[in-house]
Design an enzyme around this catalytic site. Sequence first.
Site, PDB file in Angstrom:
ATOM      1  N   CYS A  54      38.781  19.039 -11.955  1.00 11.04           N
ATOM      2  CA  CYS A  54      40.315  18.899 -11.347  1.00 11.04           C
ATOM      3  C   CYS A  54      40.682  18.439 -11.336  1.00 11.04           C
ATOM      4  O   CYS A  54      40.301  17.084 -10.851  1.00 11.04           O
ATOM      5  CB  CYS A  54      40.542  20.033 -10.238  1.00 11.04           C
ATOM      6  SG  CYS A  54      39.537  21.643 -10.208  1.00 11.04           S
ATOM      7  N   GLY A  89      27.323  29.665 -20.732  1.00 11.49           N
ATOM      8  CA  GLY A  89      28.577  29.641 -21.191  1.00 11.49           C
ATOM      9  C   GLY A  89      29.290  30.510 -21.566  1.00 11.49           C
ATOM     10  O   GLY A  89      29.125  31.272 -22.063  1.00 11.49           O
ATOM     11  N   GLY A 117      25.708  23.812 -20.726  1.00  9.12           N
ATOM     12  CA  GLY A 117      25.906  23.302 -21.945  1.00  9.12           C
ATOM     13  C   GLY A 117      25.397  23.482 -23.262  1.00  9.12           C
ATOM     14  O   GLY A 117      24.223  22.911 -23.738  1.00  9.12           O
TER      15      GLY A 117
HETATM   16  C1  LIG Z   1      36.350  30.273 -21.041  1.00 11.15           C
HETATM   17  C2  LIG Z   1      36.103  29.182 -20.054  1.00 11.15           C
HETATM   18  C3  LIG Z   1      36.166  29.619 -18.667  1.00 11.15           C
HETATM   19  C4  LIG Z   1      35.973  28.408 -17.522  1.00 11.15           C
HETATM   20  N1  LIG Z   1      36.097  28.338 -16.917  1.00 11.15           N
HETATM   21  C5  LIG Z   1      35.280  27.327 -15.742  1.00 11.15           C
HETATM   22  C6  LIG Z   1      35.592  27.862 -14.502  1.00 11.15           C
HETATM   23  O1  LIG Z   1      36.484  28.445 -14.233  1.00 11.15           O
HETATM   24  N2  LIG Z   1      35.174  26.443 -14.035  1.00 11.15           N
HETATM   25  C7  LIG Z   1      33.881  25.454 -14.128  1.00 11.15           C
HETATM   26  O2  LIG Z   1      33.579  25.147 -13.555  1.00 11.15           O
HETATM   27  N3  LIG Z   1      33.035  26.157 -15.030  1.00 11.15           N
HETATM   28  C8  LIG Z   1      33.951  26.660 -16.750  1.00 11.15           C
HETATM   29  N4  LIG Z   1      34.573  26.673 -17.406  1.00 11.15           N
HETATM   30  C9  LIG Z   1      33.201  25.308 -17.956  1.00 11.15           C
HETATM   31  C10 LIG Z   1      31.890  26.499 -17.976  1.00 11.15           C
HETATM   32  O3  LIG Z   1      31.336  27.222 -17.197  1.00 11.15           O
HETATM   33  C11 LIG Z   1      30.259  25.847 -18.674  1.00 11.15           C
HETATM   34  O4  LIG Z   1      30.300  24.264 -17.770  1.00 11.15           O
HETATM   35  C12 LIG Z   1      31.132  24.846 -19.704  1.00 11.15           C
HETATM   36  O5  LIG Z   1      31.457  25.898 -20.886  1.00 11.15           O
HETATM   37  C13 LIG Z   1      29.550  24.402 -20.461  1.00 11.15           C
HETATM   38  O6  LIG Z   1      28.536  25.598 -20.782  1.00 11.15           O
HETATM   39  P1  LIG Z   1      28.341  26.209 -22.919  1.00 11.15           P
HETATM   40  O7  LIG Z   1      28.433  25.398 -23.514  1.00 11.15           O
HETATM   41  O8  LIG Z   1      27.154  27.344 -22.204  1.00 11.15           O
HETATM   42  O9  LIG Z   1      29.792  27.051 -22.205  1.00 11.15           O
HETATM   43  C14 LIG Z   1      34.469  27.617 -17.971  1.00 11.15           C
HETATM   44  C15 LIG Z   1      34.399  27.821 -20.276  1.00 11.15           C
HETATM   45  C16 LIG Z   1      34.686  28.089 -20.455  1.00 11.15           C
HETATM   46  C17 LIG Z   1      34.264  28.787 -22.036  1.00 11.15           C
END
Ligand SMILES: Cc1cc2nc3c(=O)[nH]c(=O)nc-3n(C[C@H](O)[C@H](O)[C@H](O)COP(=O)(O)O)c2cc1C
Length: 304
Positions: A130, A265, A243
């Site tokens: 953030c 995620g 990730g």
């Molecule tokens: C729609 C969406 C909303 C997310 N909201 C948050 C959040 O509120 N807080 C956070 O720390 N990460 C948030 N993330 C990041 C995920 O928790 C994760 O770190 C990131 O998507 C990488 O993992 P992935 O490749 O498996 O999606 C968000 C990701 C997506 C796609």
Amino acid sequence: MNTKINIPGLELDNPIIPASGTFGFGYEFANYYDINILGSISLKGTTLEARYGNPLPRIAECKEGLINAIGLQNPGIDKVLSEEIPKLEKVYHKKVIANVAGSTFEDYVECAKRFDKCDNVGILEINVSCPNVKEGGISFGVDEKMLYELALEIKKNVKKPVYIKLSPNVSDIVSLAKACQKAGVDGLVMINTLLGMRIDLNTRKPVIANKMGGFSGPAIKPVALRMIYQVAKEVDLPIIGCGGISNAYDVIEMMLAGASAIQIGSENLIDPYACKKIIEDLPNVMKELNIENLNDIIGGALNE
Ligand SMILES: Cc1cc2nc3c(=O)[nH]c(=O)nc-3n(C[C@H](O)[C@H](O)[C@H](O)COP(=O)(O)O)c2cc1C
């Protein structure tokens, strides 16, 4: 065959945890399957005050992934504690991970302090992607000194284990992880999304209203693996890997890079049963790869 993993704050039946922001407050998924099979759940990012998020559109599809700029939409800590967590408690009987966000030091500390009193929370996961409004919008997670001070201040004010969720949008991830270690945090979650964008060929404008957003999904797995590997080699903290994970083979790969547990995620957005399928597949993949105990493979690739 052993899939149980212990990390500070949580005893996991298996290392599979839905990632923050991709699984709501968890109870929504109880309509699809018994969510008690999950190792734990990382809750939607929560701020002190309610946030309505960024203007639409805030999702763009990409090859092997997606870009999001949700903008931390959430009902605020008071409602999360009084409404969302009680709803989850009714259907989920294990401890969860509270994902904390903020725009100032004070926001983060106050939000963490309130989650610290919640019995159902095992770990405080601090999202440092953030922007700090007081520092002119620079992200907490890209400045070593600011990250150290934030981590230290949170640690001073809470009893529960604190994990910092690192941003990958930095040139030297190891120095940021070291700053967290110096501040005395209990673990790391890595990685959050990579900054990305898409442009609409007809309107010739960015697809996302916010212009840029966080890139996630299968395409980022090599970046996540590389960063986990680099940090695990030099920093002595448990890592929750995240990730681009979309199947049980990916889980093993990330554990070999140094992760003790795994968050899923974007895959939850593609298939709401993703975590269930991965949990069910894991013992078969372990058998295929001659793995008796998942604990034996954590960091298995680090000496190579
Ligand atoms: C729609 C969406 C909303 C997310 N909201 C948050 C959040 O509120 N807080 C956070 O720390 N990460 C948030 N993330 C990041 C995920 O928790 C994760 O770190 C990131 O998507 C990488 O993992 P992935 O490749 O498996 O999606 C968000 C990701 C997506 C796609």
